[in-house]
Design a protein around this motif. Structure first.
Motif, PDB file in Angstrom:
ATOM      1  N   PHE A 269      48.002  -0.801  35.555  1.00  0.00           N
ATOM      2  CA  PHE A 269      46.709  -1.073  36.170  1.00  0.00           C
ATOM      3  C   PHE A 269      46.024  -2.222  35.432  1.00  0.00           C
ATOM      4  O   PHE A 269      45.349  -3.039  36.015  1.00  0.00           O
ATOM      5  CB  PHE A 269      45.811   0.169  36.098  1.00  0.00           C
ATOM      6  CG  PHE A 269      46.222   1.268  37.034  1.00  0.00           C
ATOM      7  CD1 PHE A 269      45.434   1.587  38.121  1.00  0.00           C
ATOM      8  CD2 PHE A 269      47.374   1.994  36.833  1.00  0.00           C
ATOM      9  CE1 PHE A 269      45.789   2.609  38.975  1.00  0.00           C
ATOM     10  CE2 PHE A 269      47.736   3.012  37.684  1.00  0.00           C
ATOM     11  CZ  PHE A 269      46.949   3.332  38.759  1.00  0.00           C
ATOM     12  N   ARG A 296      50.644   2.453  32.165  1.00  0.00           N
ATOM     13  CA  ARG A 296      49.814   2.143  33.335  1.00  0.00           C
ATOM     14  C   ARG A 296      48.332   2.000  33.011  1.00  0.00           C
ATOM     15  O   ARG A 296      47.618   1.351  33.727  1.00  0.00           O
ATOM     16  CB  ARG A 296      50.022   3.188  34.430  1.00  0.00           C
ATOM     17  CG  ARG A 296      51.467   3.267  34.892  1.00  0.00           C
ATOM     18  CD  ARG A 296      51.596   3.716  36.314  1.00  0.00           C
ATOM     19  NE  ARG A 296      51.304   2.626  37.229  1.00  0.00           N
ATOM     20  CZ  ARG A 296      51.272   2.752  38.545  1.00  0.00           C
ATOM     21  NH1 ARG A 296      51.473   3.919  39.096  1.00  0.00           N
ATOM     22  NH2 ARG A 296      51.024   1.730  39.317  1.00  0.00           N
ATOM     23  N   CYS A 298      45.402   3.644  33.295  1.00  0.00           N
ATOM     24  CA  CYS A 298      44.680   3.709  34.562  1.00  0.00           C
ATOM     25  C   CYS A 298      43.183   3.926  34.400  1.00  0.00           C
ATOM     26  O   CYS A 298      42.478   4.060  35.390  1.00  0.00           O
ATOM     27  CB  CYS A 298      45.287   4.777  35.464  1.00  0.00           C
ATOM     28  SG  CYS A 298      45.075   6.458  34.861  1.00  0.00           S
ATOM     29  N   TRP A 540      50.955   9.038  38.480  1.00  0.00           N
ATOM     30  CA  TRP A 540      50.602   7.649  38.784  1.00  0.00           C
ATOM     31  C   TRP A 540      51.691   6.649  38.437  1.00  0.00           C
ATOM     32  O   TRP A 540      51.511   5.449  38.602  1.00  0.00           O
ATOM     33  CB  TRP A 540      49.278   7.257  38.115  1.00  0.00           C
ATOM     34  CG  TRP A 540      48.124   7.569  39.007  1.00  0.00           C
ATOM     35  CD1 TRP A 540      47.078   8.387  38.716  1.00  0.00           C
ATOM     36  CD2 TRP A 540      47.903   7.107  40.338  1.00  0.00           C
ATOM     37  NE1 TRP A 540      46.231   8.459  39.789  1.00  0.00           N
ATOM     38  CE2 TRP A 540      46.707   7.681  40.790  1.00  0.00           C
ATOM     39  CE3 TRP A 540      48.612   6.267  41.193  1.00  0.00           C
ATOM     40  CZ2 TRP A 540      46.198   7.436  42.064  1.00  0.00           C
ATOM     41  CZ3 TRP A 540      48.106   6.026  42.469  1.00  0.00           C
ATOM     42  CH2 TRP A 540      46.921   6.605  42.885  1.00  0.00           C
TER      43      TRP A 540
END
Lengths: 696, 133
Positions: A269, A296, A298, A540
């Motif tokens: 992300f 990631r 996030c 995710w």
């Protein structure tokens, strides 16, 4: 032994104040996480028909062998299981999950999980510092919010250290040192009074919201568990683990930094500079924040300090209402609303449903001062931080409408005499088991079917991302999808072991009632029970079905999961063997639900799913919902928005699903043959004794 | 751009009004994490603010970050005609819809038509630009 496991599980009985160790080896065949949690629950919860707030309930917080390791997007998750308090009409045995540092610290402290039984005679918290475990008095913490509680515990465990300083944990040179604050998971103020709505919160924004796990803590007089570990995780084959990371790198965006990035696949992300993950107001900057070991990242930490580490529904429960009253712009109200939820420790999904329901009731003039539902909440401040705080506060203090919402959303609607009619019209968006509508059962049926066959909104985006989101956005914007519907069906067939049927991807009006969709749901239940919830690969990042950097756009699911698992554990487990363990766990969970009263007759959606399409005028409105379909011998992507479910066809589909699972099609109960095939003969005995074993 | 000559102050005020919630247009905020959240829109200005032009390819690439605000274009045109009562604006929206482009390509044109019309309302209601209606 170097195999990823710490070797022991902490068992705390709050009634007797006893602290014991369970050898992990006893449960190792279940993998970790959910599998171990279910097996331990089965063994230790003597009466599985008790309510979630009964002292006989057993709550497990489990790690996996991959927790605390450098395996990507798996090391930071903690799986929580207990008889829940949120579900309606029954608080089923259920699960939730949170990220952050807790699972890693448990491993570093030498524990594979924590099991809590009984009920303390006064408020307590559990203090774990490596091998030392104590039960501490929480009388002074009980009325504090989640952040105040953590700050108090940090100060107690590390009373002198500044943030970032090395802390010695004892006078011995080998006592251990850490730069870390303890990882604390806690509940909101006086959460025993709003148990079905109460979540577990760790650090600023990691939450286990669904199921009412915060209520289970509260019912045991347990305010928090704190853990600080200074050890490590033994890896069976460190070279293989690092090689696996290098191998995965070629499928991740950072391995292709000079190419157009794609959110499909293992995309950080934070790779999108200045595009905050959170729903922050214009001008608020953030830096990425993630769980231990995650690629990631996030979540964000913000320049304002508002909305720190929150994500997803923490914001979304409120952002549309913020924007609606602020000219389409997100203001600080959204981040402040997230902070209100986190501080009180309230389930964001439940509050999203409340906001949509209240919006509909307001429109009909049914809620407000002097209205049918008399409320003095500041509705004139709807969409502001003031209203969000007032609503959360009303739940946490059981004042105004919060006195009834504290019972749970479905339970509140029942008390107000609105449950049946509002579920029928669709203004109360609780799709199944009293859980908030998330993804639509009428269009994306694998989500809905998985939820009614289970016990909660599944919240697993494995299929969702590739069968709905990507094709829908491509359709709306005239962009060619990365894979055709036919190619997607091939990929899903390849990953969808052991069925491996391309018709698993058929979401057409016929396909959703087919044998193929039964296989999809069965595969998804089994895959997630092991690879997502037991080894704890994060939702995710995994599953990775479609990846822009894979061969012919094929993702690493199937190869990736066991590669990391085997490097850490030294085992030689195949992807398919993991799924088979998942089937075993799924059947064990189902046995608990059956003991709790589950029967096929109960496995139905809320009425609105059969009565109305997801169309304007309902709280479950859907835009074009574009999914793969197989019609007249051709694969294509097609919008199925507005589709209703046919009751009889759903019943027919259930029969196909039960048969596929080896369950009695008249009751939905597993048969002895199915359970014994899975090595669950003792479970078959228990069901038979209860008169609830499926007929052969 | 539509002509302001046909607009009377009464019409401009009526078209520019904030409607009763029972007269709302419902849009949806699509988000990959949460699904679709319905959004109540109760004025032309609401709809104009709600529509956000976005690059489709970038949306797919950055999809995890995305929120897409969606209003069904035909429903929008019908709502403007039947509820708002602004037939000139509805005709213009219908003309855009008739091209049957993908939604993402219609959004900038729909938004511009709405913005232009809002400017015309304002010109009639506040010809001196005092900021007061």
């Amino acid at each position: 032994m170097a195999n990823g496991y710490a070797g022991k599980i902490l068992k705390v009985d709050l009634s007797t104040k006893s602290i014991e160790e369970i050898p992990t080896e006893k449960y190792e065949s279940w993998g970790g996480g959910h599998g171990m949690g279910s097996a331990i629950f089965w063994d230790l919860c003597k009466d599985k028909t008790v309510k979630g707030d009964d002292p006989g309930n057993v709550i497990t917080l489990m790690t996996s062998p991959l927790s605390g390791t450098p395996a990507p997007s798996v090391a930071g998750r903690t799986e929580v299981q207990a008889i829940g308090l949120q579900g309606y009409p029954v608080g089923w045995y259920t699960r939730s999950n949170f990220g952050g540092r807790f699972s890693s610290h448990l491993k570093y402290a030498g524990w594979d999980g924590v099991v809590v039984l009984g009920k303390a005679d006064k408020p307590v918290w559990i203090n774990v510092v490596n091998d030392k475990v104590t039960i501490e008095d929480a009388t002074g913490l009980w009325g504090l919010d989640t952040r105040e509680t953590q700050e108090e515990i940090w100060a107690t465990v590390n009373d002198t250290a500044e943030v970032g300083d090395w802390r010695g944990l004892g006078t011995s040179r080998d006592a251990g040192r850490s730069t870390q604050r303890p990882a604390v998971v806690t509940i909101g103020p006086n959460a025993e009074k709003y148990m079905p709505m109460a979540s577990l919160v760790h650090d600023a924004g990691n939450g286990a919201g669904q199921g009412g796990m915060g209520g289970v803590f509260a019912s045991k007089n347990l305010k928090a568990i704190s853990v600080l570990g200074t050890g490590g995780v033994s890896i069976a084959d460190p070279n293989a683990l690092l090689a696996a990371r290098e191998w995965a790198y070629q499928f991740a965006y950072p391995g292709h930094a000079d190419e157009p990035m794609s959110a499909i696949g293992m995309f950080p992300f934070s790779a999108n500079p200045n595009s905050a993950v959170g729903n922050y107001a214009a001008g608020v900057s953030s830096r990425p924040q993630g769980c231990v070991g995650c690629i990631r990242t996030c979540r964000g930490r913000t320049s304002t300090g508002q909305g720190n580490e929150s994500n997803c529904l923490d914001f979304i429960w409120y952002d549309v209402h913020d924007k609606a009253v602020h000219g389409g712009k997100i203001t600080s109200a959204t981040a402040q609303a997230a902070d209100s939820l986190q501080r009180y420790g309230i389930n964001s999904f439940a509050m999203e449903a409340v906001m949509l329901w209240f919006a509909a009731l307001r429109k009909q003039g049914l809620i407000g001062p002097g209205r049918e539902i008399d409320s003095s909440l500041p509705f004139e401040a709807w969409g502001t931080a003031q209203f969000a705080e007032a609503l959360c506060n009303s739940v946490a203090t059981q004042t105004d409408v919060g006195a009834d919402l504290a019972l749970g959303v479905a339970q509140c609607a029942k008390k107000w005499g609105r449950l049946e009619k509002d579920l029928k019209s669709g203004i109360l968006p609780l799709q199944e088991w009293g859980y908030a509508h998330h993804y639509d059962a009428r269009t994306e049926v694998e989500w809905g079917y998985g939820s009614i066959m289970g016990e909660r909104d599944i919240n697993e985006h494995d299929f969702n991302w590739v069968v709905y989101w990507t094709p829908t956005i491509c359709g709306l914007y005239g962009v060619e999808p990365i894979v055709s519907a036919e190619r997607l069906s091939q990929i899903i067939a390849k990953k969808g072991a052991p069925y491996n049927d391309p018709m698993m991807a058929d979401y057409s009006d016929e396909g959703i009632y087919s044998e193929g969709m039964a296989k999809t749901v069965a595969y998804h239940r089994h895959y997630t029970r092991f690879w997502k919830e037991s080894t704890l690969y994060c939702d995710w990042a995994w599953a990775d079905f479609v990846n822009p950097y894979g061969p012919d756009y094929e993702g690493i699911t199937g190869e990736g999961e066991p590669k990391f698992f085997n490097a850490v554990t030294g085992k030689n487990l195949t992807y398919e063997e993991g799924i088979e363990i998942g089937r075993k766990i799924w059947n064990l969970d189902r046995a608990v639900w059956i003991l709790q009263g589950r029967h096929r007759d109960m496995e139905v959606f809320a009425d609105y799913n059969y009565e109305v399409g997801a169309v304007p005028g309902t709280t479950t409105y859907e835009a074009p919902y574009t999914v793969p379909v197989y019609e007249k011998g051709v694969w294509s992507y097609k919008s199925v928005a507005g589709r209703k479910l046919d009751r009889q066809k759903v019943e027919d589909w259930k029969t196909k699903f039960y048969a596929l699972e080896g369950w009695d099609t008249s009751s939905g109960w597993p048969t002895r043959a199915t359970l014994e095939e899975l090595g669950l003969g003792n479970v078959a005995d228990a069901l038979e004794q209860a008169g609830k074993l499926g007929a052969a | 751009m539509m002509s302001t000559t046909a607009l009377t102050p009464e019409e401009a005020a009526r078209f520019n009004r904030t409607m009763d919630p029972t007269e709302e247009l419902i849009g949806g905020a699509l988000n990959p994490m949460a699904g679709t959240v319905p959004v109540s829109l109760i004025s032309v200005a609401d709809v104009e603010a709600f529509l956000v032009p976005q690059d489709g390819a970038a949306l797919v690439e950055y999809g995890v970050h995305a929120t897409v605000n969606h209003v069904e274009p035909r429903s929008l045109a019908r709502w403007v005609r039947d509820i708002v009562g602004d037939t000139a604006l509805a005709d213009e929206l219908d003309a855009i819809v008739a091209d049957e482009e993908p939604y993402g390509k219609q959004v900038p044109r729909l938004k511009l038509a709405l913005a232009d019309r809002l400017a015309e309302y304002k010109a009639v209601l506040d010809p001196e630009g005092t900021g007061e209606d």
